[in-house]
Design a protein around this motif. Structure first.
Motif, PDB file in Angstrom:
ATOM      1  N   SER A  15      22.210  12.190 -16.045  1.00  8.41           N
ATOM      2  CA  SER A  15      23.103  11.312 -15.276  1.00  8.41           C
ATOM      3  C   SER A  15      23.563  12.005 -14.009  1.00  8.41           C
ATOM      4  O   SER A  15      23.566  11.417 -12.923  1.00  8.41           O
ATOM      5  CB  SER A  15      24.317  10.914 -16.115  1.00  8.41           C
ATOM      6  N   GLY A  16      23.961  13.254 -14.150  1.00  9.83           N
ATOM      7  CA  GLY A  16      24.392  14.016 -12.975  1.00  9.83           C
ATOM      8  C   GLY A  16      23.276  14.202 -11.966  1.00  9.83           C
ATOM      9  O   GLY A  16      23.483  14.084 -10.750  1.00  9.83           O
ATOM     10  N   ALA A  17      22.063  14.467 -12.458  1.00  3.13           N
ATOM     11  CA  ALA A  17      20.922  14.622 -11.549  1.00  3.13           C
ATOM     12  C   ALA A  17      20.638  13.309 -10.822  1.00  3.13           C
ATOM     13  O   ALA A  17      20.366  13.298  -9.614  1.00  3.13           O
ATOM     14  CB  ALA A  17      19.700  15.082 -12.329  1.00  3.13           C
ATOM     15  N   GLY A  18      20.713  12.195 -11.544  1.00  2.00           N
ATOM     16  CA  GLY A  18      20.473  10.889 -10.924  1.00  2.00           C
ATOM     17  C   GLY A  18      21.516  10.563  -9.860  1.00  2.00           C
ATOM     18  O   GLY A  18      21.176  10.081  -8.771  1.00  2.00           O
ATOM     19  N   ILE A  19      22.770  10.844 -10.165  1.00  2.00           N
ATOM     20  CA  ILE A  19      23.838  10.593  -9.182  1.00  2.00           C
ATOM     21  C   ILE A  19      23.640  11.472  -7.957  1.00  2.00           C
ATOM     22  O   ILE A  19      23.832  11.040  -6.818  1.00  2.00           O
ATOM     23  CB  ILE A  19      25.221  10.826  -9.825  1.00  2.00           C
ATOM     24  N   GLY A  20      23.222  12.717  -8.173  1.00  2.00           N
ATOM     25  CA  GLY A  20      22.977  13.618  -7.048  1.00  2.00           C
ATOM     26  C   GLY A  20      21.857  13.123  -6.152  1.00  2.00           C
ATOM     27  O   GLY A  20      21.966  13.162  -4.919  1.00  2.00           O
ATOM     28  N   VAL A  21      20.777  12.641  -6.752  1.00  2.00           N
ATOM     29  CA  VAL A  21      19.646  12.124  -5.964  1.00  2.00           C
ATOM     30  C   VAL A  21      20.071  10.898  -5.160  1.00  2.00           C
ATOM     31  O   VAL A  21      19.742  10.763  -3.971  1.00  2.00           O
ATOM     32  CB  VAL A  21      18.453  11.805  -6.889  1.00  2.00           C
ATOM     33  N   VAL A  22      20.813   9.990  -5.787  1.00  2.00           N
ATOM     34  CA  VAL A  22      21.297   8.800  -5.084  1.00  2.00           C
ATOM     35  C   VAL A  22      22.234   9.201  -3.944  1.00  2.00           C
ATOM     36  O   VAL A  22      22.160   8.665  -2.826  1.00  2.00           O
ATOM     37  CB  VAL A  22      21.996   7.834  -6.063  1.00  2.00           C
ATOM     38  N   GLY A  23      23.121  10.170  -4.201  1.00  2.00           N
ATOM     39  CA  GLY A  23      24.040  10.633  -3.159  1.00  2.00           C
ATOM     40  C   GLY A  23      23.321  11.261  -1.977  1.00  2.00           C
ATOM     41  O   GLY A  23      23.671  11.012  -0.819  1.00  2.00           O
ATOM     42  N   ILE A  24      22.312  12.074  -2.251  1.00  2.00           N
ATOM     43  CA  ILE A  24      21.547  12.693  -1.163  1.00  2.00           C
ATOM     44  C   ILE A  24      20.816  11.626  -0.361  1.00  2.00           C
ATOM     45  O   ILE A  24      20.794  11.664   0.878  1.00  2.00           O
ATOM     46  CB  ILE A  24      20.557  13.733  -1.735  1.00  2.00           C
ATOM     47  N   GLY A  25      20.245  10.650  -1.049  1.00  2.00           N
ATOM     48  CA  GLY A  25      19.574   9.550  -0.345  1.00  2.00           C
ATOM     49  C   GLY A  25      20.534   8.777   0.532  1.00  2.00           C
ATOM     50  O   GLY A  25      20.202   8.417   1.679  1.00  2.00           O
ATOM     51  N   ALA A  26      21.745   8.506   0.029  1.00  2.00           N
ATOM     52  CA  ALA A  26      22.739   7.774   0.826  1.00  2.00           C
ATOM     53  C   ALA A  26      23.163   8.579   2.041  1.00  2.00           C
ATOM     54  O   ALA A  26      23.317   8.030   3.153  1.00  2.00           O
ATOM     55  CB  ALA A  26      23.948   7.437  -0.043  1.00  2.00           C
ATOM     56  N   LEU A  27      23.362   9.905   1.869  1.00  2.00           N
ATOM     57  CA  LEU A  27      23.749  10.729   3.008  1.00  2.00           C
ATOM     58  C   LEU A  27      22.652  10.782   4.072  1.00  2.00           C
ATOM     59  O   LEU A  27      22.942  10.756   5.275  1.00  2.00           O
ATOM     60  CB  LEU A  27      24.103  12.145   2.545  1.00  2.00           C
ATOM     61  N   THR A  33      21.610   6.877  10.839  1.00  2.00           N
ATOM     62  CA  THR A  33      22.274   5.869  11.666  1.00  2.00           C
ATOM     63  C   THR A  33      23.473   6.438  12.421  1.00  2.00           C
ATOM     64  O   THR A  33      23.688   6.097  13.579  1.00  2.00           O
ATOM     65  CB  THR A  33      22.740   4.677  10.812  1.00  2.00           C
ATOM     66  N   ASP A  34      24.286   7.293  11.794  1.00  2.00           N
ATOM     67  CA  ASP A  34      25.489   7.815  12.447  1.00  2.00           C
ATOM     68  C   ASP A  34      25.792   9.203  11.882  1.00  2.00           C
ATOM     69  O   ASP A  34      26.354   9.330  10.799  1.00  2.00           O
ATOM     70  CB  ASP A  34      26.656   6.859  12.211  1.00  2.00           C
ATOM     71  N   LEU A  35      25.445  10.232  12.645  1.00  2.00           N
ATOM     72  CA  LEU A  35      25.596  11.605  12.170  1.00  2.00           C
ATOM     73  C   LEU A  35      27.060  11.986  11.954  1.00  2.00           C
ATOM     74  O   LEU A  35      27.399  12.671  11.000  1.00  2.00           O
ATOM     75  CB  LEU A  35      24.924  12.571  13.144  1.00  2.00           C
ATOM     76  N   GLY A  36      27.964  11.538  12.802  1.00  2.00           N
ATOM     77  CA  GLY A  36      29.390  11.846  12.658  1.00  2.00           C
ATOM     78  C   GLY A  36      29.957  11.257  11.378  1.00  2.00           C
ATOM     79  O   GLY A  36      30.721  11.908  10.652  1.00  2.00           O
ATOM     80  N   LYS A  37      29.570  10.028  11.070  1.00  5.89           N
ATOM     81  CA  LYS A  37      30.025   9.372   9.837  1.00  5.89           C
ATOM     82  C   LYS A  37      29.465  10.096   8.607  1.00  5.89           C
ATOM     83  O   LYS A  37      30.156  10.275   7.612  1.00  5.89           O
ATOM     84  CB  LYS A  37      29.573   7.910   9.861  1.00  5.89           C
ATOM     85  N   ALA A  38      28.201  10.538   8.687  1.00  3.70           N
ATOM     86  CA  ALA A  38      27.584  11.253   7.576  1.00  3.70           C
ATOM     87  C   ALA A  38      28.307  12.568   7.331  1.00  3.70           C
ATOM     88  O   ALA A  38      28.496  12.972   6.179  1.00  3.70           O
ATOM     89  CB  ALA A  38      26.108  11.498   7.860  1.00  3.70           C
ATOM     90  N   ASP A  39      28.727  13.251   8.389  1.00  2.00           N
ATOM     91  CA  ASP A  39      29.452  14.517   8.247  1.00  2.00           C
ATOM     92  C   ASP A  39      30.779  14.302   7.528  1.00  2.00           C
ATOM     93  O   ASP A  39      31.125  15.044   6.610  1.00  2.00           O
ATOM     94  CB  ASP A  39      29.670  15.133   9.631  1.00  2.00           C
ATOM     95  N   GLN A  40      31.507  13.269   7.929  1.00  2.00           N
ATOM     96  CA  GLN A  40      32.785  12.970   7.279  1.00  2.00           C
ATOM     97  C   GLN A  40      32.578  12.567   5.815  1.00  2.00           C
ATOM     98  O   GLN A  40      33.298  13.014   4.917  1.00  2.00           O
ATOM     99  CB  GLN A  40      33.502  11.848   8.027  1.00  2.00           C
ATOM    100  N   LEU A  41      31.575  11.739   5.584  1.00  6.30           N
ATOM    101  CA  LEU A  41      31.285  11.278   4.237  1.00  6.30           C
ATOM    102  C   LEU A  41      30.873  12.443   3.332  1.00  6.30           C
ATOM    103  O   LEU A  41      31.313  12.548   2.187  1.00  6.30           O
ATOM    104  CB  LEU A  41      30.187  10.213   4.271  1.00  6.30           C
ATOM    105  N   ALA A  42      30.067  13.348   3.856  1.00 12.47           N
ATOM    106  CA  ALA A  42      29.634  14.508   3.078  1.00 12.47           C
ATOM    107  C   ALA A  42      30.812  15.407   2.734  1.00 12.47           C
ATOM    108  O   ALA A  42      30.874  15.973   1.642  1.00 12.47           O
ATOM    109  CB  ALA A  42      28.576  15.288   3.849  1.00 12.47           C
ATOM    110  N   SER A  43      31.755  15.554   3.638  1.00  5.72           N
ATOM    111  CA  SER A  43      32.940  16.371   3.362  1.00  5.72           C
ATOM    112  C   SER A  43      33.769  15.778   2.225  1.00  5.72           C
ATOM    113  O   SER A  43      34.201  16.497   1.317  1.00  5.72           O
ATOM    114  CB  SER A  43      33.807  16.490   4.618  1.00  5.72           C
ATOM    115  N   VAL A  44      33.992  14.487   2.274  1.00  4.75           N
ATOM    116  CA  VAL A  44      34.784  13.833   1.231  1.00  4.75           C
ATOM    117  C   VAL A  44      34.047  13.891  -0.104  1.00  4.75           C
ATOM    118  O   VAL A  44      34.633  14.244  -1.138  1.00  4.75           O
ATOM    119  CB  VAL A  44      35.103  12.371   1.627  1.00  4.75           C
ATOM    120  N   ILE A  45      32.766  13.572  -0.092  1.00  3.73           N
ATOM    121  CA  ILE A  45      31.990  13.597  -1.343  1.00  3.73           C
ATOM    122  C   ILE A  45      31.936  15.013  -1.910  1.00  3.73           C
ATOM    123  O   ILE A  45      32.068  15.218  -3.118  1.00  3.73           O
ATOM    124  CB  ILE A  45      30.573  13.028  -1.113  1.00  3.73           C
TER     125      ILE A  45
END
Length: 138
Positions: A15-27, A33-45
């Motif tokens: 489950s953890g591996a699957g969530i990690g793969v989905v999270g990396i794909g989303a990032l 599309t928007d590098l600044g938004k991805a940076d903020q999102l990655a920090s929060v996640i």
């Protein structure tokens, strides 16, 4: 119980591996599309996952439950003059009028090695070392 815990651990791992793969794909999708938004999102996640990881580590170390005590080995002696012991046996005589030479005392108790069964007339079984045995008339 142990098999159930292994199954649960395996399910949590996948489950953890699957969530990690989905999270990396989303990032990656957001970064395209928007590098600044991805940076903020990655920090929060990253902060949330660090807190979850710390919580799971503490739960696994201190609150994951207590492992059940191992079952005591069964010791069964059946038959005339049969002897069974869950640990070491120093000296045994199962016949009439015989006496084996005394064995030296064991240096350490033997660990339980499972079930011990002595069946049949004058049979001897031990879960540890046997020093000296006489099973019949000499």
């Amino acid at each position: 119980m142990a098999a159930q815990m292994r199954g649960r651990s395996k399910a949590l791992l996948w489950s953890g591996a699957g969530i990690g793969v989905v999270g990396i794909g989303a990032l990656i999708a957001v970064a395209v599309t928007d590098l600044g938004k991805a940076d903020q999102l990655a920090s929060v996640i990253g902060a949330v996952l660090a807190a979850v990881g710390l919580g799971l580590t503490l739960w696994g170390q201190f609150g994951g439950g207590v492992a059940p005590a191992p079952a005591a080995p069964s010791v069964i002696a059946s038959g005339t003059g049969s002897i069974a012991a869950g640990g070491n046996i120093g000296s045994v005589a199962t016949g009439s009028g015989t006496s084996p030479a005394p064995a030296p005392a064991p240096t350490a108790p033997a660990p339980a090695r499972g079930s011990v069964t002595a069946s049949g007339d004058r049979s001897v079984a031990a879960g540890g070392d046997i020093g000296s045995v006489s099973t019949g008339d000499a």
